[in-house]
Design a protein around this motif. Structure first.
Motif, mmCIF file in Angstrom:
data_model
loop_
_atom_site.group_PDB
_atom_site.id
_atom_site.type_symbol
_atom_site.label_atom_id
_atom_site.label_comp_id
_atom_site.label_asym_id
_atom_site.label_seq_id
_atom_site.Cartn_x
_atom_site.Cartn_y
_atom_site.Cartn_z
ATOM 1 N N PHE A 197 -28.681 -20.032 9.448
ATOM 2 C CA PHE A 197 -28.184 -21.271 8.851
ATOM 3 C C PHE A 197 -26.702 -21.236 8.503
ATOM 4 O O PHE A 197 -25.959 -22.161 8.850
ATOM 5 N N THR A 198 -26.253 -20.202 7.788
ATOM 6 C CA THR A 198 -24.852 -20.256 7.363
ATOM 7 C C THR A 198 -23.889 -19.981 8.513
ATOM 8 O O THR A 198 -22.757 -20.468 8.495
ATOM 9 N N THR A 199 -24.330 -19.223 9.524
ATOM 10 C CA THR A 199 -23.497 -19.081 10.716
ATOM 11 C C THR A 199 -23.380 -20.417 11.441
ATOM 12 O O THR A 199 -22.286 -20.843 11.832
ATOM 13 N N THR A 200 -24.496 -21.110 11.616
ATOM 14 C CA THR A 200 -24.480 -22.407 12.288
ATOM 15 C C THR A 200 -23.657 -23.419 11.497
ATOM 16 O O THR A 200 -22.894 -24.209 12.074
ATOM 17 N N THR A 201 -23.794 -23.403 10.177
ATOM 18 C CA THR A 201 -23.000 -24.294 9.331
ATOM 19 C C THR A 201 -21.519 -24.007 9.482
ATOM 20 O O THR A 201 -20.700 -24.933 9.587
ATOM 21 N N THR A 202 -21.150 -22.733 9.506
ATOM 22 C CA THR A 202 -19.742 -22.371 9.670
ATOM 23 C C THR A 202 -19.202 -22.872 11.004
ATOM 24 O O THR A 202 -18.099 -23.433 11.072
ATOM 25 N N VAL A 203 -19.968 -22.702 12.066
ATOM 26 C CA VAL A 203 -19.549 -23.197 13.382
ATOM 27 C C VAL A 203 -19.390 -24.715 13.354
ATOM 28 O O VAL A 203 -18.413 -25.266 13.897
ATOM 29 N N ALA A 204 -20.327 -25.408 12.720
ATOM 30 C CA ALA A 204 -20.252 -26.871 12.633
ATOM 31 C C ALA A 204 -18.998 -27.308 11.877
ATOM 32 O O ALA A 204 -18.280 -28.232 12.307
ATOM 33 N N VAL A 205 -18.729 -26.664 10.757
ATOM 34 C CA VAL A 205 -17.559 -27.028 9.951
ATOM 35 C C VAL A 205 -16.268 -26.697 10.704
ATOM 36 O O VAL A 205 -15.277 -27.429 10.589
ATOM 37 N N GLU A 206 -16.267 -25.627 11.481
ATOM 38 C CA GLU A 206 -15.111 -25.327 12.337
ATOM 39 C C GLU A 206 -14.800 -26.507 13.256
ATOM 40 O O GLU A 206 -13.628 -26.764 13.584
#
Length: 234
Positions: free
Chosen positions: A27-36
């Motif tokens: 989740f937090t990896t995917t969230t970080t990619v999305a926010v990037e």
């Protein structure tokens, strides 16, 4: 003294003003990619029938399952590799349910805490942004078949990466937090792929997700949860 907690029960007991949630796979990896990519991520509980209605209410896109995202490229999902290729304008809201990181983020936010998403990709940036603040870190972990917490070493590494940066900035660490830093210091290339969660994704054909999650220090974004979802809080 800066502390480390595990899972939703541990998160519920934290009194810090800011809680860093770590769920490396995924989740937090995917969230970080999305926010990037300029997307806004709205956390939501896992297998909750209200998710579609919530997405419609928030004028957001509801993430699909990993398999559907693989068959229909361009759709957002819990897969960080798929999120990296999502076809969406900056500012698009994405409702992203998950059993651990997303659920815990929503629970912590409901208690009035500031929630920050961290992973191996952005741990250094998160630590830099939060230096000097009242912080605690949650390693989300996974679930055994009976629903109990399964500690996940990749989340221990991710938490340790954040805690190492905070310790360098002068924060005193609890014994649990120091142990997480020691685990991160002992991490070697290929370990994320070799750990149980990494092997599960590799066996399921999602090696690209593990590749993205294993990248260390490649992102400067600091996803902070607000009314519009997780956005870059730098």
């Amino acid at each position: 003294m800066l502390d480390l907690a595990w899972g939703p029960t541990g998160a519920a007991g934290l009194d810090a003003e800011t809680v860093v949630v770590v769920d490396v796979l995924s989740f937090t990896t995917t969230t970080t990619v999305a926010v990037e990519r300029g997307l806004h991520v709205l956390p939501f509980g896992w297998h909750d029938d209200r998710a579609a209605a919530y997405a419609e209410e928030r004028r957001a896109v509801l993430a699909v399952g990993r398999l559907e995202a693989r068959e229909r490229p361009g759709l957002p999902s819990l897969s960080p590799a798929a999120m990296a290729s999502v076809v969406a304008e900056a500012g698009t809201r994405v409702v992203l349910p998950s059993p651990n990181g997303s659920t815990i983020s929503a629970l912590v936010a409901a208690r009035g805490r500031t929630v920050v998403a961290a992973c191996l990709r952005n741990a250094a940036a998160v630590a830099l942004a939060l230096a000097g603040r009242d912080v605690a870190v949650v390693a989300c972990g996974e679930r055994w078949p009976d629903g109990t917490l399964r500690p996940a070493v990749e989340d221990l590494w991710g938490a340790g990466a954040v805690l190492a940066g905070l310790a360098a900035a002068g924060h005193a660490l609890s014994p649990d937090a120091r142990a997480a830093v020691a685990a991160y210091d002992a991490m070697r290339p290929g370990d994320v792929h070799a750990c149980p969660s990494g092997r599960e994704l590799l066996d399921a054909g999602f090696g690209g997700d593990v590749d993205v999650a294993a990248e260390v220090g490649v992102s400067e974004v600091v996803p902070v949860l607000g009314a519009e979802g997780f956005r870059d809080g730098r």
